[in-house]
Motif scaffolding. Structure first.
Motif, PDB file in Angstrom:
ATOM      1  N   LEU A   4       0.826  -1.203   0.000  1.00 20.47           N
ATOM      2  CA  LEU A   4       0.000   0.000   0.000  1.00 20.47           C
ATOM      3  C   LEU A   4       0.864   1.258   0.000  1.00 20.47           C
ATOM      4  N   PHE A   5       1.965   1.235   0.751  1.00 19.32           N
ATOM      5  CA  PHE A   5       2.868   2.385   0.790  1.00 19.32           C
ATOM      6  C   PHE A   5       3.425   2.684  -0.601  1.00 19.32           C
ATOM      7  N   TYR A   6       3.780   1.631  -1.327  1.00 18.51           N
ATOM      8  CA  TYR A   6       4.287   1.821  -2.696  1.00 18.51           C
ATOM      9  C   TYR A   6       3.223   2.497  -3.559  1.00 18.51           C
ATOM     10  N   ALA A   7       1.982   2.024  -3.473  1.00 17.07           N
ATOM     11  CA  ALA A   7       0.899   2.594  -4.270  1.00 17.07           C
ATOM     12  C   ALA A   7       0.654   4.062  -3.906  1.00 17.07           C
ATOM     13  N   LEU A   8       0.677   4.352  -2.608  1.00 19.75           N
ATOM     14  CA  LEU A   8       0.465   5.737  -2.165  1.00 19.75           C
ATOM     15  C   LEU A   8       1.626   6.630  -2.580  1.00 19.75           C
ATOM     16  N   SER A   9       2.838   6.090  -2.546  1.00 18.61           N
ATOM     17  CA  SER A   9       4.009   6.864  -2.987  1.00 18.61           C
ATOM     18  C   SER A   9       3.896   7.212  -4.470  1.00 18.61           C
ATOM     19  N   TYR A  10       3.412   6.261  -5.248  1.00 23.24           N
ATOM     20  CA  TYR A  10       3.223   6.507  -6.681  1.00 23.24           C
ATOM     21  C   TYR A  10       2.165   7.590  -6.893  1.00 23.24           C
ATOM     22  N   ALA A  11       1.121   7.567  -6.062  1.00 23.48           N
ATOM     23  CA  ALA A  11       0.076   8.589  -6.148  1.00 23.48           C
ATOM     24  C   ALA A  11       0.625   9.965  -5.777  1.00 23.48           C
ATOM     25  N   VAL A  12       1.500  10.017  -4.780  1.00 18.16           N
ATOM     26  CA  VAL A  12       2.131  11.284  -4.387  1.00 18.16           C
ATOM     27  C   VAL A  12       2.999  11.815  -5.528  1.00 18.16           C
ATOM     28  N   PHE A  13       3.747  10.921  -6.163  1.00 19.75           N
ATOM     29  CA  PHE A  13       4.567  11.284  -7.317  1.00 19.75           C
ATOM     30  C   PHE A  13       3.712  11.963  -8.394  1.00 19.75           C
ATOM     31  N   TRP A  14       2.566  11.363  -8.694  1.00 24.62           N
ATOM     32  CA  TRP A  14       1.676  11.932  -9.695  1.00 24.62           C
ATOM     33  C   TRP A  14       1.013  13.220  -9.211  1.00 24.62           C
ATOM     34  N   SER A  15       0.760  13.313  -7.915  1.00 29.66           N
ATOM     35  CA  SER A  15       0.160  14.537  -7.373  1.00 29.66           C
ATOM     36  C   SER A  15       1.072  15.735  -7.585  1.00 29.66           C
ATOM     37  N   LEU A  16       2.375  15.535  -7.427  1.00 27.57           N
ATOM     38  CA  LEU A  16       3.337  16.617  -7.647  1.00 27.57           C
ATOM     39  C   LEU A  16       3.344  17.055  -9.108  1.00 27.57           C
ATOM     40  N   ILE A  17       3.301  16.081 -10.011  1.00 28.45           N
ATOM     41  CA  ILE A  17       3.263  16.404 -11.438  1.00 28.45           C
ATOM     42  C   ILE A  17       1.983  17.167 -11.777  1.00 28.45           C
ATOM     43  N   LEU A  18       0.873  16.698 -11.267  1.00 26.18           N
ATOM     44  CA  LEU A  18      -0.420  17.317 -11.578  1.00 26.18           C
ATOM     45  C   LEU A  18      -0.555  18.695 -10.932  1.00 26.18           C
ATOM     46  N   TRP A  19       0.054  18.858  -9.769  1.00 26.36           N
ATOM     47  CA  TRP A  19       0.059  20.187  -9.153  1.00 26.36           C
ATOM     48  C   TRP A  19       0.810  21.167 -10.042  1.00 26.36           C
ATOM     49  N   PHE A  20       1.921  20.744 -10.612  1.00 19.65           N
ATOM     50  CA  PHE A  20       2.684  21.596 -11.529  1.00 19.65           C
ATOM     51  C   PHE A  20       1.836  21.960 -12.748  1.00 19.65           C
ATOM     52  N   PHE A  21       1.181  20.971 -13.334  1.00 17.11           N
ATOM     53  CA  PHE A  21       0.320  21.227 -14.488  1.00 17.11           C
ATOM     54  C   PHE A  21      -0.796  22.211 -14.133  1.00 17.11           C
ATOM     55  N   TYR A  22      -1.401  22.006 -12.970  1.00 13.81           N
ATOM     56  CA  TYR A  22      -2.519  22.851 -12.552  1.00 13.81           C
ATOM     57  C   TYR A  22      -2.053  24.287 -12.298  1.00 13.81           C
ATOM     58  N   LYS A  23      -0.913  24.413 -11.647  1.00 13.49           N
ATOM     59  CA  LYS A  23      -0.383  25.737 -11.321  1.00 13.49           C
ATOM     60  C   LYS A  23      -0.130  26.550 -12.581  1.00 13.49           C
ATOM     61  N   TYR A  24       0.385  25.889 -13.621  1.00 13.19           N
ATOM     62  CA  TYR A  24       0.712  26.602 -14.862  1.00 13.19           C
ATOM     63  C   TYR A  24      -0.358  26.421 -15.942  1.00 13.19           C
ATOM     64  N   LYS A  25      -1.566  26.002 -15.479  1.00 13.49           N
ATOM     65  CA  LYS A  25      -2.737  25.893 -16.364  1.00 13.49           C
ATOM     66  C   LYS A  25      -2.470  25.015 -17.587  1.00 13.49           C
ATOM     67  N   LEU A  26      -1.776  23.919 -17.357  1.00 17.55           N
ATOM     68  CA  LEU A  26      -1.512  22.948 -18.437  1.00 17.55           C
ATOM     69  C   LEU A  26      -2.553  21.835 -18.350  1.00 17.55           C
ATOM     70  N   ILE A  27      -3.561  21.931 -19.200  1.00 17.31           N
ATOM     71  CA  ILE A  27      -4.622  20.929 -19.220  1.00 17.31           C
ATOM     72  C   ILE A  27      -4.583  20.215 -20.570  1.00 17.31           C
ATOM     73  N   PHE A  28      -4.433  18.894 -20.521  1.00 15.89           N
ATOM     74  CA  PHE A  28      -4.284  18.095 -21.738  1.00 15.89           C
ATOM     75  C   PHE A  28      -5.616  17.390 -22.032  1.00 15.89           C
ATOM     76  N   LYS A  29      -6.232  17.786 -23.125  1.00 17.91           N
ATOM     77  CA  LYS A  29      -7.529  17.215 -23.511  1.00 17.91           C
ATOM     78  C   LYS A  29      -7.381  16.343 -24.738  1.00 17.91           C
ATOM     79  N   VAL A  30      -8.247  15.345 -24.823  1.00 20.05           N
ATOM     80  CA  VAL A  30      -8.265  14.503 -26.009  1.00 20.05           C
ATOM     81  C   VAL A  30      -9.231  15.119 -27.005  1.00 20.05           C
TER      82      VAL A  30
END
Length: 423
Positions: A397-423
């Protein structure tokens, strides 16, 4: 022109994608807490809610993305191209580990695969004109299907169905239905699909196996998958697929039920009245799903009619609660984490599937056995995380949560700089 984004829907989507990332990336598939596992066959765990929630949310978003019901050839063109782009993103996930580039091996081959992945992602997620999007998606779609059926050993058993592929198909039919019909017809279509699917699965004899049944590998949906997609099915089963052909029909009904709730949210009534109506609909669907479970068991892999209604009911109640908290009570201090996940769902889904494939492709020397190689993901988990925990379930579970934290940091960066990727 799109309507203003519904924040509670973005938060619901973010929660769903976050949960999906956690349940799809344990440290070890042998060490998972029961709520984070899919039901073995019949039944429904919290993990079994993730996929129908995502399809439900997609359906709910359609009336907001298409506030004007106008349908012509150009609109059909846009819907078709978007559906194919989503389909190709999903299909490419199964091609990644099979890509061959000349005679490259090891790290050079992995780097080539990564470069091709970014090129495909840019082609499918880039902000191009509709004409260019059409050309790009047709080229990528044609190349992958050609490789799948070319007889080339590396691709001859590549999986064709998948989660994003099903989402693409549901989006295509649900969008057209929304633009061409009214609520009464949409409800009638849901009833026809769910009753028709039940009749097919419960009453029609299965060729080669005999009477109708709901068992693994011998039911009608499994037989059809094996007949039409033989050799291109889920690797864990090989003879049937949890995102197969026939079971996509009730998944379309899930999208339509979400679309129905989206139209309720757009009604010219008070927000409190909207919450009341959603609550009544949600509770009714849950009860109906549980009643139907008696004769047509709730089952994610078969996407049974009872599962469709039951999960749509839970999704409706969940959204009603979030809508009341966020849009009625205006309590929004806690939503940022889920919001950053909710506005960029496709890039998370795609690359959160690619990254584990990259990690498992990188081979290093096993620190414990000098003559043995292990992949990088195994090394990170077994040699760096497992020793920290006495309970292997907690390590996983810790590994899964760590992976989620990793993605949260990336998504926070995208959100902060208004980078939204749409299909």
């Amino acid at each position: 022109m799109q309507k203003e984004r519904l924040i509670s829907l973005d938060v619901f989507r973010g929660f769903t994608i976050l949960l999906m990332t956690i349940v799809n990336n344990p440290g070890s598939w042998a060490s998972i807490y029961p709520p984070l596992k899919h039901a073995e066959w019949h039944g429904c765990t919290p993990t079994d809610l993730v996929f129908p929630f995502f399809i439900f949310i997609m359906g709910t978003a359609i009336p907001f993305a298409m506030p004007t019901k106008h349908f012509d050839l150009s609109v059909f063109h846009k819907i078709l191209v978007r559906s194919l782009r989503i389909f190709c993103l999903g299909l490419f996930l199964y091609f990644f580990g099979r890509i061959e580039v000349f005679s490259l091996e090891g790290i050079p081959l992995l780097l080539a695969r990564i470069l091709i992945t970014f090129a495909v992602a840019y082609a499918l997620l880039g902000n191009f004109t509709l004409k260019i999007k059409t050309y790009l998606v047709l080229i990528i779609f044609t190349v992958m299907l050609f490789l799948a059926y070319s007889g080339i050993p590396a691709y001859q058993d590549v999986r064709i169905p998948g989660v994003l592929q099903r989402i693409a198909i549901v989006y295509f039919f649900t969008s057209i239905l929304y633009l061409k019909t009214n609520l009464k017809i949409q409800v009638a279509v849901v009833a026809f699909i769910l009753l028709g699917y039940w009749a097919l699965m419960a009453l029609v004899p299965v060729p080669e196996f005999g009477k109708a049944n709901f068992d693994k590998a011998t039911n009608l949906a499994a037989w059809l998958d094996n007949l039409l997609l033989n050799g291109h099915l889920w690797a864990a089963s090989k003879t049937w697929d949890p995102e197969g052909i026939l079971s996509t029909l009730p998944a379309i009904a899930t999208g339509i039920l979400g679309m129905f709730i989206g139209q309720v949210l757009n009604m010219s009534i008070t927000k409190v009245e909207i919450v009341k109506r959603m609550s009544i609909v949600g509770a009714s669907l849950i009860i109906l799903g549980l009643v139907w479970d008696v004769v047509f068991p709730i089952n994610k892999s078969l996407w049974t009619s009872s599962y469709t209604i039951y999960t749509a009911g839970i999704a409706t109640i969940s959204l009603a609660i979030l809508y009341y908290i966020i849009d009625v009570a205006n309590y929004k201090k806690w939503i940022k984490l889920f919001l950053i996940w909710g506005v960029n769902p496709m890039i998370v889904f795609f690359f959160s599937g690619i990254i584990p494939r990259i990690l498992s492709s990188i081979k290093i020397q096993n620190p414990k056995i000098a003559t043995e190689e292990i992949n990088l993901q195994t090394y990170i988990y077994n040699d760096n995380i497992v020793p920290l925990f006495a309970n292997p379930l907690n390590a996983s579970l810790f590994y899964a949560l760590s992976y989620a934290v990793f993605w949260s940091l990336i998504l926070w960066f995208f959100y902060k700089y208004k980078l939204i990727f749409k299909v």
